[in-house]
Design a protein around this motif. Structure first.
Motif, short mmCIF file in Angstrom:
data_model
loop_
_atom_site.label_atom_id
_atom_site.label_comp_id
_atom_site.label_asym_id
_atom_site.label_seq_id
_atom_site.Cartn_x
_atom_site.Cartn_y
_atom_site.Cartn_z
N ALA A 273 46.62 47.95 49.07
CA ALA A 273 46.38 47.28 47.79
C ALA A 273 44.92 46.87 47.73
CB ALA A 273 47.29 46.07 47.63
N ILE A 274 44.41 46.79 46.51
CA ILE A 274 43.03 46.39 46.27
C ILE A 274 43.03 45.03 45.60
CG2 ILE A 274 40.81 46.99 45.24
CD1 ILE A 274 41.70 49.08 47.18
N ALA A 275 42.29 44.09 46.18
CA ALA A 275 42.13 42.77 45.58
C ALA A 275 40.70 42.62 45.10
CB ALA A 275 42.46 41.68 46.59
N GLY A 276 40.51 41.83 44.06
CA GLY A 276 39.18 41.61 43.52
C GLY A 276 38.89 40.13 43.36
N SER A 277 37.60 39.80 43.42
CA SER A 277 37.15 38.43 43.19
C SER A 277 35.96 38.48 42.24
CB SER A 277 36.73 37.75 44.50
OG SER A 277 36.09 36.50 44.25
N ILE A 278 35.90 37.55 41.30
CA ILE A 278 34.76 37.48 40.38
C ILE A 278 34.01 36.16 40.54
CG2 ILE A 278 35.76 39.06 38.70
CD1 ILE A 278 36.62 36.63 37.05
N ASP A 279 34.35 35.38 41.57
CA ASP A 279 33.72 34.07 41.76
C ASP A 279 33.15 33.93 43.17
OD1 ASP A 279 36.09 33.92 43.15
OD2 ASP A 279 36.90 32.21 42.06
N ASN A 280 32.44 34.98 43.62
CA ASN A 280 31.78 34.97 44.93
C ASN A 280 32.76 34.86 46.09
OD1 ASN A 280 28.74 34.87 44.25
ND2 ASN A 280 29.59 33.21 42.99
N GLY A 281 33.95 35.40 45.90
CA GLY A 281 34.93 35.43 46.98
C GLY A 281 35.76 34.19 47.14
N ALA A 282 35.70 33.26 46.19
CA ALA A 282 36.47 32.01 46.31
C ALA A 282 37.95 32.23 46.04
CB ALA A 282 35.91 30.96 45.36
N THR A 283 38.28 33.11 45.10
CA THR A 283 39.68 33.41 44.79
C THR A 283 39.84 34.93 44.66
OG1 THR A 283 39.28 33.16 42.40
CG2 THR A 283 40.06 31.22 43.60
N TRP A 284 41.04 35.40 44.99
CA TRP A 284 41.31 36.84 45.01
C TRP A 284 42.64 37.13 44.32
CZ3 TRP A 284 37.93 40.43 47.22
CH2 TRP A 284 36.85 39.87 47.93
N GLY B 259 46.57 35.47 54.81
CA GLY B 259 47.48 36.04 55.79
C GLY B 259 47.53 37.56 55.83
N GLN B 260 46.77 38.22 54.96
CA GLN B 260 46.80 39.68 54.93
C GLN B 260 45.77 40.26 55.90
OE1 GLN B 260 49.03 41.33 53.43
NE2 GLN B 260 49.83 39.90 51.91
N LYS B 261 46.01 41.49 56.34
CA LYS B 261 45.05 42.19 57.19
C LYS B 261 44.06 42.91 56.30
CE LYS B 261 44.62 45.45 61.02
NZ LYS B 261 45.34 46.27 62.03
N VAL B 262 42.85 42.36 56.21
CA VAL B 262 41.81 42.95 55.36
C VAL B 262 41.16 44.09 56.13
CG1 VAL B 262 39.66 42.54 54.13
CG2 VAL B 262 41.43 40.78 54.16
N ILE B 263 41.25 45.29 55.59
CA ILE B 263 40.71 46.47 56.26
C ILE B 263 39.22 46.62 55.99
CG2 ILE B 263 40.95 48.96 56.59
CD1 ILE B 263 43.46 47.34 57.32
N ASP B 264 38.80 46.39 54.74
CA ASP B 264 37.40 46.55 54.38
C ASP B 264 37.12 45.74 53.12
OD1 ASP B 264 34.79 47.54 54.69
OD2 ASP B 264 35.16 49.26 53.40
N LEU B 265 35.85 45.43 52.89
CA LEU B 265 35.45 44.75 51.66
C LEU B 265 34.12 45.31 51.20
CD1 LEU B 265 33.01 42.37 52.01
CD2 LEU B 265 34.78 41.40 53.47
N ALA B 266 33.83 45.14 49.92
CA ALA B 266 32.56 45.59 49.35
C ALA B 266 32.15 44.63 48.24
CB ALA B 266 32.67 47.01 48.80
N VAL B 267 30.86 44.32 48.20
CA VAL B 267 30.31 43.49 47.14
C VAL B 267 29.64 44.42 46.12
CG1 VAL B 267 28.62 41.69 46.58
CG2 VAL B 267 29.97 41.55 48.70
#
Length: 467
Positions: free
Chosen positions: A154-165, A117-125
């Protein structure tokens, strides 16, 4: 000039696009504007476009179209960020949160965690550890309603290929975010760019502990500021672009504390690509074309600049195969092209009329109705008829058309086009006059395009243009 029903071909095209812009599509000109290569499978190319996501699995020989509805519920009016993770998953972050699909792009779903439900502004792998990804999103502060644009991030991170944040650190106050990136040589170093809450100062934040704490740097000058790239070998060298009255390409060699100009454009520098060895930069805009910057072997801080290509740049990506570019097809003859080294001509990898809907027989996507709206803007005869409800369109076989069926079907399922005297646009009765008018104009549009294509300089056999 060819004429149809008393109208010039140009008038037909203009009228059809005008009606389309008021229909279900987002109304923007079909253009590609971000291109990502899968490092684990260089033949796989994923592209963001104003009409959805495009994908090739054979180095650009064939292209599939994925509609916006597949990864976002309403039609998008902005451009979501895209990324590819270690297992080939496609990440799409935008207004409605993050969407993720396996490699085949046939089953987008929202990952779990803080980005729902958040507005994601940008992402990077993370280039070095591609199962790791970060995303920046706007948040409300002090319990107030979310603002647009946001005034905190805020910055969110995922370590499982984007499955959880999960959030990686505290909210960054007084910050309207634009971009985020991970240093290829050190995944603990993150950068985020944007403005302060009142849009006075250009800001670049740096974290040396994967987002737990941040240092704030102010970049002199006006306008928005975007991270272009981080040097592949040192986390302290970062390139940014700005978009005020003059668009600037700048570099910092001290982690964002100070910057110097490398290039000033007369148009927005929307294209930037750093060569894999970090020694060359391709930068460009719609108005300026492509400039090639080369780092001096004697002094790494000195760059020479040469203007090499006049085409309308919408994106640039440098990979092992060469320099990829997105352009205005009507002017330059290709939507996506490839040059071996930036100096040689760009050969066409994609022309929009060659797109086909992504085939997902085992997991139908919600794209069939959208294809009937998008295809005419790409000069493709999709053999569509308006549905009986709300003017919705769907591919249909005249002999077996079922008007009670849902207009949402598998975009990749082949269906025979209806007989229409060569037009491919027979129209069933509709309940509103506007839908009928749209159908007639679209049919005329297809006929006009077919006639023009015979002599167009953008016909397939004439495509190698890039100079």
């Amino acid at each position: 000039m060819h004429r149809f029903l008393g109208l010039s071909s140009a008038a037909i095209v203009a009228a059809a696009i005008t009606l389309l812009s008021n229909a279900k599509a987002n109304g923007r000109f079909p253009t590609a504007n971000q291109l990502v290569i899968d490092p684990a499978d260089p033949a796989r190319i994923v592209v963001r476009a104003t009409i959805g996501v495009l994908m090739s699995t054979d180095s650009g020989a064939h292209w599939s179209w994925i509609c916006e509805s597949a990864y976002s519920s309403p039609v998008l009016l902005d451009d979501p960020a895209i990324g590819l993770t270690a297992d080939g998953s496609i990440l799409v972050g935008g207004t409605n949160g993050m969407a993720r699909s396996p490699k085949d792009a046939c089953s987008f779903a929202a990952p779990t965690g803080v980005l729902v439900g958040q507005k994601v502004i940008d992402l990077a792998v993370d280039p070095a550890h591609r199962a790791h990804a970060v995303a920046i999103y706007g948040v409300a502060t002090d319990g107030g309603a979310r603002s647009d644009p946001p005034i905190a991030a805020a910055i969110a991170g995922s370590i499982d290929n984007g499955a959880t944040w999960a959030d990686v650190g505290p909210v960054i106050e007084d910050f309207t975010p634009f971009t985020v990136d991970v240093a290829p040589s050190n995944p603990s170093v993150l950068y985020a760019s944007g403005l302060d809450a009142v849009a006075v100062h250009q800001l670049l934040f740096r974290s040396d502990d994967a987002g737990k704490t941040w240092k704030r740097n102010v970049i002199a000058g006006a306008g928005n500021v975007y991270i272009a790239a981080i040097d592949p070998f040192t986390p302290d060298t970062i390139y940014v672009r700005t978009d005020s009255d003059q668009s600037r390409l700048m570099v910092s060699d001290d982690g964002g504390a100070t910057f110097r100009e490398l290039l000033v454009g007369t148009d927005l520098l929307v294209g930037f690509a750093l060569s894999p060895d970090g020694q060359q930069i391709a930068a460009g805009s719609m108005g300026d074309g492509v400039s090639l910057l080369t780092r001096s072997a004697a002094d790494g801080g000195v760059w020479t600049t040469e203007k090499i290509r006049p085409f309308n740049v919408a994106c640039l990506t440098w990979a092992v195969a060469g320099l990829y570019g997105c352009s205005n097809e009507q002017r330059d003859g290709f939507a996506i092209g490839l040059s071996a080294d930036g100096r040689q001509n760009f050969s066409a990898l994609l022309q929009m009329p060659d797109l086909t809907p992504l085939a997902c027989p085992a997991n139908p996507q919600r794209c069939a109705a959208d294809w009937c709206t998008v295809a005419p803007t790409l000069m493709i005869d999709a053999g569509c008829a308006p549905g009986l409800a709300s003017g919705d369109a769907r591919p249909s076989d005249a002999a077996t058309a079922d008007t009670s069926a849902s207009p949402i079907a598998d975009a990749g399922t082949a269906q025979a086009p209806m007989s229409s005297g060569g037009c491919g646009c027979r129209f069933a009765p509709v309940l509103n006059q506007r839908g009928s008018a749209l159908g007639v104009l679209l049919c005329a549009f297809v006929v006009a395009w077919r006639r023009l294509k015979r002599t167009s300089i953008f016909a397939r056999n004439g495509m190698a243009r890039g100079s």
